[in-house]
Enzyme design. Structure first.
Site, short mmCIF file in Angstrom:
data_model
loop_
_atom_site.label_atom_id
_atom_site.label_comp_id
_atom_site.label_asym_id
_atom_site.label_seq_id
_atom_site.Cartn_x
_atom_site.Cartn_y
_atom_site.Cartn_z
CB CYS A 1 85.93 50.95 73.10
SG CYS A 1 84.76 50.23 71.95
CB CYS B 1 82.40 43.49 73.47
SG CYS B 1 83.40 44.34 74.68
N1 LIG Z 1 81.49 49.10 77.61
C1 LIG Z 1 82.86 48.91 77.93
C2 LIG Z 1 83.83 49.60 77.03
C3 LIG Z 1 83.57 49.34 75.57
C4 LIG Z 1 83.98 47.95 75.09
C5 LIG Z 1 83.87 47.85 73.60
N2 LIG Z 1 82.62 47.72 73.00
C6 LIG Z 1 84.95 47.01 72.96
O1 LIG Z 1 84.84 46.76 71.75
O2 LIG Z 1 85.94 46.70 73.61
C7 LIG Z 1 83.16 49.38 79.35
O3 LIG Z 1 82.71 50.45 79.77
O4 LIG Z 1 83.89 48.66 80.04
#
Ligand SMILES: N[C@@H](CCC[C@H](N)C(=O)O)C(=O)O
Length: 258
Positions: free
Chosen positions: A74, A197
């Site tokens: 993340c 994200c």
């Molecule tokens: N939900 C994603 C991982 C988290 C991504 C995140 N919010 C970021 O900032 O990169 C997954 O399970 O692939």
């Protein structure tokens, strides 16, 4: 038992942070992690992050999505964890830590955290999208009318329909100018659109460069929750020295019965 937690956010991607250097946290209790992230019954967050000890490094990052399952990297969470480590007095202005995708280096200055992401070599160009892994898997698709785009509906359709059981995060991108893009992301494990994200923004910047939408090695991305900046180098089709930079802020500290 009472659990002390900290809430941080990076461009609106919000996280419950727990100092787990004394191994106080039950990582197997998926239901409890989902409860802590629940916006009605718990604290509320897109994910939960544990800060743990790591030999020869400043700390280790363990990340869980809001569904309670441990997941891949993340980017915004990593940036927030660096701010959390500074808040706890573990680091000063720089950090080296391990996450599920390997070693990360970061620096923090005036609330802005710059996090080195993993190198990216394999990029799959599809007819109307790009798929790549920036620590987490990302589908990046250009759209028009991003503001009114049905991100949750289309994101869920692609996440389950195209990427099967394992799934992918789904990013919709619209070009603003030669170096800037807007983005909206459907996140796997949250199963909804989030305000930002970090690995998605990084994937979008690399995808835009790879497909010739920009020739700049510094790309500016506008997410719903704020602006992020990505810098990289490209040599022999490998994207290296990838840095994701943006704000990471402490929101509040509390205690919760678990
Ligand atoms: N939900 C994603 C991982 C988290 C991504 C995140 N919010 C970021 O900032 O990169 C997954 O399970 O692939």
């Amino acid at each position: 038992m009472k659990l002390t937690f900290y809430k941080f956010q990076g461009t609106g991607n919000d996280f419950v942070m727990v100092d787990n250097r004394q191994n106080i946290f039950d990582k197997e209790n998926t239901e409890r992690i989902a409860f802590l992230c629940d916006r009605r019954f718990g604290i509320g967050a897109d994910g939960l992050i544990l800060l743990e000890n790591e030999k020869d490094l400043d700390f280790k990052m363990v990340y869980f999505n809001s569904d309670g399952n441990e997941s891949t990297m993340c980017g915004n969470g990593g940036r927030c964890l660096v701010a959390f480590a500074k808040h706890l007095g573990i680091i000063k202005d720089s950090a080296s830590f391990n996450a599920i995708d390997g070693l990360h280096k970061a620096s923090i200055k005036e609330g802005l955290v710059s996090l080195q992401m993993k190198d990216v070599e394999e990029i799959k160009e599809k007819p109307n999208a790009v798929f790549l892994d920036t620590g987490s898997p990302h589908h990046v698709q250009m759209v028009t009318g991003l503001e009114d785009y049905q991100v949750k509906k289309e994101g869920a359709r692609l996440r389950y329909g195209v990427y099967g059981e394992k799934g992918s995060n789904i990013n919709f991108v619209e070009q603003i100018d030669a170096t800037s893009f807007s983005i909206r992301t459907y996140e796997r494990g949250v199963e909804d659109e989030t305000l930002s994200c970090g690995t998605g923004v990084t994937a979008a910047a690399i995808a835009m460069h790879k497909t010739g939408k920009t020739t700049n090695s510094e790309v500016f991305i506008k997410a719903l929750g704020g602006d992020l900046n990505i810098k990289f180098e490209v040599n022999n089709k490998v994207y290296s020295n990838v840095f994701l930079t943006g704000p990471a802020k402490f929101v509040f500290k509390g205690e919760i019965d678990v």
